[in-house]
Motif scaffolding. Structure first.
Motif, PDB file in Angstrom:
ATOM      1  N   ARG A  74    -108.109  -0.109 104.506  1.00 24.84           N
ATOM      2  CA  ARG A  74    -106.745   0.232 104.266  1.00 24.84           C
ATOM      3  C   ARG A  74    -106.555   0.867 102.791  1.00 24.84           C
ATOM      4  O   ARG A  74    -105.805   1.866 102.469  1.00 24.84           O
ATOM      5  CB  ARG A  74    -105.526  -0.738 104.503  1.00 24.84           C
ATOM      6  N   VAL A  75    -106.967  -0.167 102.047  1.00 31.56           N
ATOM      7  CA  VAL A  75    -106.853   0.121 100.472  1.00 31.56           C
ATOM      8  C   VAL A  75    -107.789   1.429 100.156  1.00 31.56           C
ATOM      9  O   VAL A  75    -107.150   2.490  99.542  1.00 31.56           O
ATOM     10  CB  VAL A  75    -107.415  -0.931  99.618  1.00 31.56           C
ATOM     11  N   THR A  76    -108.853   1.808 100.867  1.00 30.34           N
ATOM     12  CA  THR A  76    -109.834   2.770 100.451  1.00 30.34           C
ATOM     13  C   THR A  76    -109.040   4.115 100.988  1.00 30.34           C
ATOM     14  O   THR A  76    -109.065   5.113 100.398  1.00 30.34           O
ATOM     15  CB  THR A  76    -110.987   2.393 101.232  1.00 30.34           C
ATOM     16  N   LEU A  77    -108.640   4.012 102.159  1.00 30.42           N
ATOM     17  CA  LEU A  77    -107.926   5.155 102.932  1.00 30.42           C
ATOM     18  C   LEU A  77    -106.822   5.762 102.161  1.00 30.42           C
ATOM     19  O   LEU A  77    -106.664   6.750 101.806  1.00 30.42           O
ATOM     20  CB  LEU A  77    -107.525   4.914 104.380  1.00 30.42           C
ATOM     21  N   VAL A  78    -105.952   4.743 101.691  1.00 32.40           N
ATOM     22  CA  VAL A  78    -104.675   4.785 100.984  1.00 32.40           C
ATOM     23  C   VAL A  78    -104.949   5.398  99.762  1.00 32.40           C
ATOM     24  O   VAL A  78    -104.390   6.703  99.093  1.00 32.40           O
ATOM     25  CB  VAL A  78    -103.547   3.604 101.124  1.00 32.40           C
ATOM     26  N   SER A  79    -105.828   4.908  98.761  1.00 33.02           N
ATOM     27  CA  SER A  79    -106.000   5.322  97.588  1.00 33.02           C
ATOM     28  C   SER A  79    -106.938   6.674  97.459  1.00 33.02           C
ATOM     29  O   SER A  79    -106.407   7.533  96.497  1.00 33.02           O
ATOM     30  CB  SER A  79    -106.932   4.310  96.791  1.00 33.02           C
ATOM     31  N   GLY A  80    -107.962   6.837  98.379  1.00 31.16           N
ATOM     32  CA  GLY A  80    -108.452   8.208  98.675  1.00 31.16           C
ATOM     33  C   GLY A  80    -107.468   9.209  98.983  1.00 31.16           C
ATOM     34  O   GLY A  80    -107.424  10.531  98.352  1.00 31.16           O
ATOM     35  N   ALA A  81    -106.372   8.862  99.970  1.00 33.22           N
ATOM     36  CA  ALA A  81    -105.430   9.898 100.514  1.00 33.22           C
ATOM     37  C   ALA A  81    -104.512  10.479  99.407  1.00 33.22           C
ATOM     38  O   ALA A  81    -103.992  11.510  99.322  1.00 33.22           O
ATOM     39  CB  ALA A  81    -104.800   9.353 101.324  1.00 33.22           C
ATOM     40  N   ILE A  82    -104.352   9.457  98.296  1.00 34.91           N
ATOM     41  CA  ILE A  82    -103.237   9.859  96.983  1.00 34.91           C
ATOM     42  C   ILE A  82    -104.391  10.289  95.844  1.00 34.91           C
ATOM     43  O   ILE A  82    -103.754  11.410  95.292  1.00 34.91           O
ATOM     44  CB  ILE A  82    -102.659   8.521  96.522  1.00 34.91           C
ATOM     45  N   ALA A  83    -105.519   9.752  95.535  1.00 35.97           N
ATOM     46  CA  ALA A  83    -106.244  10.176  94.338  1.00 35.97           C
ATOM     47  C   ALA A  83    -106.863  11.603  94.710  1.00 35.97           C
ATOM     48  O   ALA A  83    -107.020  12.479  93.720  1.00 35.97           O
ATOM     49  CB  ALA A  83    -107.329   9.274  94.121  1.00 35.97           C
ATOM     50  N   LEU A  84    -107.131  12.209  95.801  1.00 37.85           N
ATOM     51  CA  LEU A  84    -107.962  13.196  96.094  1.00 37.85           C
ATOM     52  C   LEU A  84    -106.970  14.344  95.791  1.00 37.85           C
ATOM     53  O   LEU A  84    -107.243  15.284  94.910  1.00 37.85           O
ATOM     54  CB  LEU A  84    -108.439  13.245  97.482  1.00 37.85           C
ATOM     55  N   PRO A  85    -105.716  14.448  96.235  1.00 28.98           N
ATOM     56  CA  PRO A  85    -104.934  15.929  95.956  1.00 28.98           C
ATOM     57  C   PRO A  85    -104.351  15.514  94.581  1.00 28.98           C
ATOM     58  O   PRO A  85    -104.228  16.501  93.980  1.00 28.98           O
ATOM     59  CB  PRO A  85    -103.682  15.624  97.074  1.00 28.98           C
ATOM     60  N   PHE A  86    -104.223  14.178  93.940  1.00 25.45           N
ATOM     61  CA  PHE A  86    -103.666  14.105  92.717  1.00 25.45           C
ATOM     62  C   PHE A  86    -104.641  14.749  91.570  1.00 25.45           C
ATOM     63  O   PHE A  86    -104.436  15.491  90.517  1.00 25.45           O
ATOM     64  CB  PHE A  86    -103.481  12.916  92.334  1.00 25.45           C
ATOM     65  N   GLY A  87    -106.015  14.317  91.993  1.00 25.77           N
ATOM     66  CA  GLY A  87    -107.164  14.963  91.223  1.00 25.77           C
ATOM     67  C   GLY A  87    -107.203  16.343  91.161  1.00 25.77           C
ATOM     68  O   GLY A  87    -107.575  17.100  90.156  1.00 25.77           O
ATOM     69  N   ALA A  88    -107.113  17.005  92.419  1.00 24.76           N
ATOM     70  CA  ALA A  88    -106.894  18.531  92.499  1.00 24.76           C
ATOM     71  C   ALA A  88    -105.919  19.134  91.767  1.00 24.76           C
ATOM     72  O   ALA A  88    -106.193  20.065  90.926  1.00 24.76           O
ATOM     73  CB  ALA A  88    -106.758  18.981  94.169  1.00 24.76           C
ATOM     74  N   LEU A  89    -104.632  18.507  91.940  1.00 20.97           N
ATOM     75  CA  LEU A  89    -103.721  19.249  90.833  1.00 20.97           C
ATOM     76  C   LEU A  89    -103.993  18.745  89.291  1.00 20.97           C
ATOM     77  O   LEU A  89    -103.883  19.913  88.472  1.00 20.97           O
ATOM     78  CB  LEU A  89    -102.362  18.258  91.121  1.00 20.97           C
ATOM     79  N   LEU A  90    -104.834  17.922  88.987  1.00 17.93           N
ATOM     80  CA  LEU A  90    -104.941  17.552  87.494  1.00 17.93           C
ATOM     81  C   LEU A  90    -106.088  18.645  87.163  1.00 17.93           C
ATOM     82  O   LEU A  90    -106.111  19.164  86.099  1.00 17.93           O
ATOM     83  CB  LEU A  90    -105.500  16.201  87.446  1.00 17.93           C
ATOM     84  N   SER A  91    -107.124  18.932  88.070  1.00 17.52           N
ATOM     85  CA  SER A  91    -108.066  20.154  87.556  1.00 17.52           C
ATOM     86  C   SER A  91    -107.407  21.360  87.361  1.00 17.52           C
ATOM     87  O   SER A  91    -107.983  22.169  86.676  1.00 17.52           O
ATOM     88  CB  SER A  91    -109.229  19.945  88.978  1.00 17.52           C
ATOM     89  N   LEU A  92    -106.481  21.604  88.333  1.00 19.50           N
ATOM     90  CA  LEU A  92    -105.899  23.015  88.139  1.00 19.50           C
ATOM     91  C   LEU A  92    -104.901  23.079  86.918  1.00 19.50           C
ATOM     92  O   LEU A  92    -105.115  24.050  86.332  1.00 19.50           O
ATOM     93  CB  LEU A  92    -104.927  23.240  89.288  1.00 19.50           C
TER      94      LEU A  92
END
Length: 272
Positions: A74-92
């Motif tokens: 659960r921690v892995t899925l929730v963290s990944g679901a938030i971190a992945l789009p957040f990282g994409a926005l940071l890269s942009l």
């Protein structure tokens, strides 16, 4: 077409193959000797007694460990679901032409990549309650993982974009597309495809980051095994069982990651 491995390295000759075979056999013998020595030491200290292992065949214990495994997932899925789009926005943001947008994003990424994850967890554990903000145990672990890994995802995305030929962007501009439309329609889809293996590897790493749950007393799988072992005096057995579970989960995730990578990149399965 010449295989990538053959293009980078010369195939070993007869003497080279003999050396590789000897080195492989020697390594296997050393590993076997170390394994035997470890098992012998466990047996001498009574750690291999059947009574110490019978505990892990009882349903209440199995159910307890399965609950810990679910919390880890659960921690892995929730963290990944938030971190992945957040990282994409940071890269942009880091790729933005505006320095007002680019500089804060670059500062965040560099700071979060430099700060150890454990230190971030301590900030959420001790710093925020001191400021009057107390989060549930789950989020005391999940948010530090998100903040740390989002910076890594941002660099993976940005590196993939930078690796693309500049002609891709120039072609978009030649068609009359603006900067952001070119990024969205042409550059980002190719960058995601190229970075898929690295993104999947980083998502798998989130599973290992969850093992820091003991810091905030969150009962993920490893902390559940620790608690169970201390209560029943089976710490060694608990860690070995949980280590085996982690190996199985990581093998399953690596296999799934390979399937996703082949679908996204269009590469054929590796032979051998």
């Amino acid at each position: 077409m010449v295989p990538a491995d053959d293009a980078l390295f010369d195939a070993p000759g007869p003497r080279g193959r003999r050396r590789i075979a000897v080195a492989t056999a020697g390594s296997l013998l050393v590993m076997a000797a170390l394994t035997w020595a470890g098992l012998h030491q466990f047996a001498v200290n009574g750690q291999l007694d059947a009574g110490k292992w019978r505990l892990f065949t009882q349903w209440p214990v199995i159910h307890y460990l399965l609950q810990g495994l679910w919390q880890t997932v659960r921690v892995t899925l929730v963290s990944g679901a938030i971190a992945l789009p957040f990282g994409a926005l940071l890269s942009l943001a880091r790729l933005s032409r505006s320095r007002l947008v680019r500089a804060p994003a670059a500062l965040y990424v560099e700071v979060m990549r430099a700060v150890p994850l454990l230190l971030l967890i301590y900030v959420f554990l001790f710093g925020l309650p001191g400021a009057g903000l107390r989060l549930p145990l789950f989020w005391q672990l999940a948010w530090p993982i998100v903040l740390n890994n989002a910076a890594v995802f941002a660099e993976i995305f940005r590196s993939a974009v930078r690796a693309l030929p500049t002609g891709q962007t120039e072609a978009g501009h030649a068609l009359g597309l603006g900067h952001w439309l070119t990024m969205r329609k042409i550059v980002l889809p190719q960058a995601v495809r190229q970075s898929a293996p690295s993104l999947i590897s980083q998502l798998i790493r989130l599973l290992k980051d969850s093992t820091l749950g003991y810091v905030v007393s969150f009962l993920e799988l490893l902390n559940s095994a620790k608690t169970l072992g201390e209560y029943n005096h089976t710490v060694v057995q608990g860690y070995l069982v949980v280590g085996f579970i982690y190996v199985l989960v990581n093998v399953a995730l690596a296999s799934a990651a390979g399937q996703v990578e082949r679908r996204v990149t269009g590469r054929p399965p590796r032979s051998g």
